[in-house]
Design a protein around this motif. Structure first.
Motif, PDB file in Angstrom:
ATOM      1  N   THR A  92       0.830  -1.207   0.000  1.00 17.18           N
ATOM      2  CA  THR A  92       0.000   0.000   0.000  1.00 17.18           C
ATOM      3  C   THR A  92       0.863   1.256   0.000  1.00 17.18           C
ATOM      4  O   THR A  92       0.559   2.235  -0.699  1.00 17.18           O
ATOM      5  CB  THR A  92      -0.950  -0.002   1.206  1.00 17.18           C
ATOM      6  N   LYS A  93       1.943   1.235   0.748  1.00 15.08           N
ATOM      7  CA  LYS A  93       2.842   2.389   0.789  1.00 15.08           C
ATOM      8  C   LYS A  93       3.407   2.708  -0.587  1.00 15.08           C
ATOM      9  O   LYS A  93       3.559   3.880  -0.955  1.00 15.08           O
ATOM     10  CB  LYS A  93       3.984   2.126   1.783  1.00 15.08           C
ATOM     11  N   GLU A  94       3.709   1.684  -1.382  1.00 14.03           N
ATOM     12  CA  GLU A  94       4.225   1.899  -2.729  1.00 14.03           C
ATOM     13  C   GLU A  94       3.166   2.549  -3.622  1.00 14.03           C
ATOM     14  O   GLU A  94       3.471   3.444  -4.418  1.00 14.03           O
ATOM     15  CB  GLU A  94       4.692   0.576  -3.330  1.00 14.03           C
ATOM     16  N   VAL A  95       1.913   2.085  -3.499  1.00 15.74           N
ATOM     17  CA  VAL A  95       0.834   2.676  -4.283  1.00 15.74           C
ATOM     18  C   VAL A  95       0.606   4.125  -3.857  1.00 15.74           C
ATOM     19  O   VAL A  95       0.430   5.023  -4.698  1.00 15.74           O
ATOM     20  CB  VAL A  95      -0.462   1.847  -4.141  1.00 15.74           C
TER      21      VAL A  95
ATOM     22  N   GLU B 227      -5.390   1.050  13.102  1.00 14.00           N
ATOM     23  CA  GLU B 227      -4.588   2.196  13.546  1.00 14.00           C
ATOM     24  C   GLU B 227      -3.187   2.128  12.961  1.00 14.00           C
ATOM     25  O   GLU B 227      -2.676   3.117  12.411  1.00 14.00           O
ATOM     26  CB  GLU B 227      -4.531   2.222  15.071  1.00 14.00           C
ATOM     27  N   LYS B 228      -2.571   0.968  13.049  1.00 12.52           N
ATOM     28  CA  LYS B 228      -1.209   0.777  12.528  1.00 12.52           C
ATOM     29  C   LYS B 228      -1.184   0.974  11.006  1.00 12.52           C
ATOM     30  O   LYS B 228      -0.303   1.667  10.475  1.00 12.52           O
ATOM     31  CB  LYS B 228      -0.729  -0.632  12.887  1.00 12.52           C
ATOM     32  N   PHE B 229      -2.148   0.391  10.335  1.00 18.58           N
ATOM     33  CA  PHE B 229      -2.198   0.457   8.877  1.00 18.58           C
ATOM     34  C   PHE B 229      -2.350   1.899   8.401  1.00 18.58           C
ATOM     35  O   PHE B 229      -1.626   2.355   7.515  1.00 18.58           O
ATOM     36  CB  PHE B 229      -3.361  -0.396   8.375  1.00 18.58           C
ATOM     37  N   ALA B 230      -3.303   2.626   8.977  1.00 21.88           N
ATOM     38  CA  ALA B 230      -3.540   4.009   8.568  1.00 21.88           C
ATOM     39  C   ALA B 230      -2.316   4.882   8.850  1.00 21.88           C
ATOM     40  O   ALA B 230      -1.927   5.712   8.019  1.00 21.88           O
ATOM     41  CB  ALA B 230      -4.770   4.557   9.282  1.00 21.88           C
ATOM     42  N   ARG B 231      -1.723   4.688  10.004  1.00 20.83           N
ATOM     43  CA  ARG B 231      -0.569   5.507  10.392  1.00 20.83           C
ATOM     44  C   ARG B 231       0.640   5.250   9.487  1.00 20.83           C
ATOM     45  O   ARG B 231       1.335   6.191   9.091  1.00 20.83           O
ATOM     46  CB  ARG B 231      -0.219   5.211  11.849  1.00 20.83           C
ATOM     47  N   GLU B 232       0.891   4.014   9.142  1.00 21.15           N
ATOM     48  CA  GLU B 232       2.106   3.682   8.400  1.00 21.15           C
ATOM     49  C   GLU B 232       1.973   3.863   6.890  1.00 21.15           C
ATOM     50  O   GLU B 232       2.971   4.091   6.206  1.00 21.15           O
ATOM     51  CB  GLU B 232       2.533   2.241   8.710  1.00 21.15           C
ATOM     52  N   THR B 233       0.750   3.771   6.364  1.00 17.33           N
ATOM     53  CA  THR B 233       0.591   3.854   4.911  1.00 17.33           C
ATOM     54  C   THR B 233       0.288   5.250   4.403  1.00 17.33           C
ATOM     55  O   THR B 233       0.623   5.589   3.266  1.00 17.33           O
ATOM     56  CB  THR B 233      -0.536   2.926   4.426  1.00 17.33           C
TER      57      THR B 233
ATOM     58  N   LEU C 221      -9.980   4.453   4.345  1.00 16.63           N
ATOM     59  CA  LEU C 221      -9.696   3.099   4.829  1.00 16.63           C
ATOM     60  C   LEU C 221     -10.957   2.258   4.829  1.00 16.63           C
ATOM     61  O   LEU C 221     -11.911   2.538   5.560  1.00 16.63           O
ATOM     62  CB  LEU C 221      -9.119   3.174   6.247  1.00 16.63           C
ATOM     63  N   ALA C 222     -10.973   1.217   3.984  1.00 11.62           N
ATOM     64  CA  ALA C 222     -12.096   0.286   3.950  1.00 11.62           C
ATOM     65  C   ALA C 222     -11.960  -0.708   5.097  1.00 11.62           C
ATOM     66  O   ALA C 222     -10.877  -1.266   5.311  1.00 11.62           O
ATOM     67  CB  ALA C 222     -12.127  -0.454   2.615  1.00 11.62           C
ATOM     68  N   VAL C 223     -13.065  -0.916   5.810  1.00 10.03           N
ATOM     69  CA  VAL C 223     -13.041  -1.806   6.972  1.00 10.03           C
ATOM     70  C   VAL C 223     -14.144  -2.861   6.852  1.00 10.03           C
ATOM     71  O   VAL C 223     -15.165  -2.648   6.195  1.00 10.03           O
ATOM     72  CB  VAL C 223     -13.209  -1.013   8.282  1.00 10.03           C
ATOM     73  N   ALA C 224     -13.903  -3.985   7.499  1.00  9.43           N
ATOM     74  CA  ALA C 224     -14.854  -5.095   7.488  1.00  9.43           C
ATOM     75  C   ALA C 224     -15.543  -5.174   8.839  1.00  9.43           C
ATOM     76  O   ALA C 224     -14.925  -5.554   9.842  1.00  9.43           O
ATOM     77  CB  ALA C 224     -14.132  -6.405   7.180  1.00  9.43           C
TER      78      ALA C 224
END
Length: 276
Positions: free
Chosen positions: A116-119, A157-163, A168-171
């Protein structure tokens, strides 16, 4: 007016509204989305999903939707839905999409983050917004092998902060391609997720939600709600009836008129349920 998704989802989430993102398959349904957006003075999100990508090259879709977006006064975002890899997201950006979703939801967390970071790095360089998914919204279709995984707040939280994603799509209880409104939202999970990240959230698979749930969701920090099956059902069933009723007709443009009227009703209803 062509825009990316950044400001519109922020504003919607902060205003206790949510923008319906509609999967479209060409001129007919895209036109109806834009007409209702103009009627309500609301932003519009035209999305190309996996089926649309397989049917028509992205450069042709981008050319059509960009021209339509440029010819209206309301903000229009052209969004790639469920981009399966970096290459497809890059192709969409090159074609002229103003927003992309990278879907690494079936991958381990760290691999999803890295990809995700690359995109995000590529997209943001071109002023293109990025949505990604943590957890995984499954499918109400046994032929599609995708494991449903509820989103864990700590991972969100980790995903949003690092990317650095823009949405953010959530399930939290929905499934893609549901035809009956019987999904059960885990509101406690949703609240926990929005409490640990300030990124606007996205709900996929919303055709399976009741009208009451759609309205309730708009009071959370939801920036976008994806809608696809509801339009396809309205269009497809009406088209089938039209063809059965007019067996001597062969002009497809005439067959399209009634289905366009019917999906326009659905589009208007979804906007209103989501606060517009």
């Amino acid at each position: 007016m062509l825009v990316n998704m950044v400001e519109m989802v922020k504003e919607a989430a902060g205003a206790k509204k949510a923008i319906p993102g509609f999967n479209v398959f060409g001129y007919e349904d895209a036109k109806m989305v834009i007409e209702i957006a103009e009627e309500l003075n609301a932003p519009a999100i035209l999305m190309s999903n996996k089926d649309a990508v397989a049917h028509m090259d992205l450069k042709y879709q981008a050319a059509l939707y960009r021209a339509m977006g440029e010819d209206t006064h309301v903000p229009v975002c052209i969004h790639l839905d469920h981009g399966k890899d970096y290459e497809l997201c890059a192709k969409a950006i090159s074609a002229g999409y103003t927003s992309v979703m990278y879907d690494g939801s079936q991958l381990p967390l760290e691999e999803n983050i890295a990809n995700t970071k690359e995109v995000v790095r590529l997209a943001h360089a071109w002023n293109v917004s990025v949505e990604a998914e943590i957890g995984s919204v499954g499918y109400n279709d046994p032929t599609i092998k995708a494991k449903a995984i509820y989103t864990e707040p700590s991972e969100a939280e980790k995903f949003a902060r690092e990317t650095g994603v823009d949405a953010l799509a959530v399930a939290v209880g929905t499934l893609h391609r549901m035809q009956i409104q019987d999904a059960k939202i885990q509101y406690d999970r949703l609240e926990a997720i929005q409490n640990v990240t300030d990124v606007p959230l996205v709900i996929h698979g919303s055709t399976g939600l009741t009208d009451e749930d759609l309205t309730k969701l708009s009071t959370y920090r939801i920036g976008k709600v994806n809608i696809g099956t509801a339009l396809r059902m309205a269009y497809g069933y009406t088209l089938r009836n039209e063809m059965n009723a007019h067996t001597e007709e062969f002009d497809r443009i005439k067959f399209f008129k009634k289905p366009m009227e019917e999906i326009k009703k659905v589009i208007r209803e979804k906007y209103k349920l989501l606060g517009w």
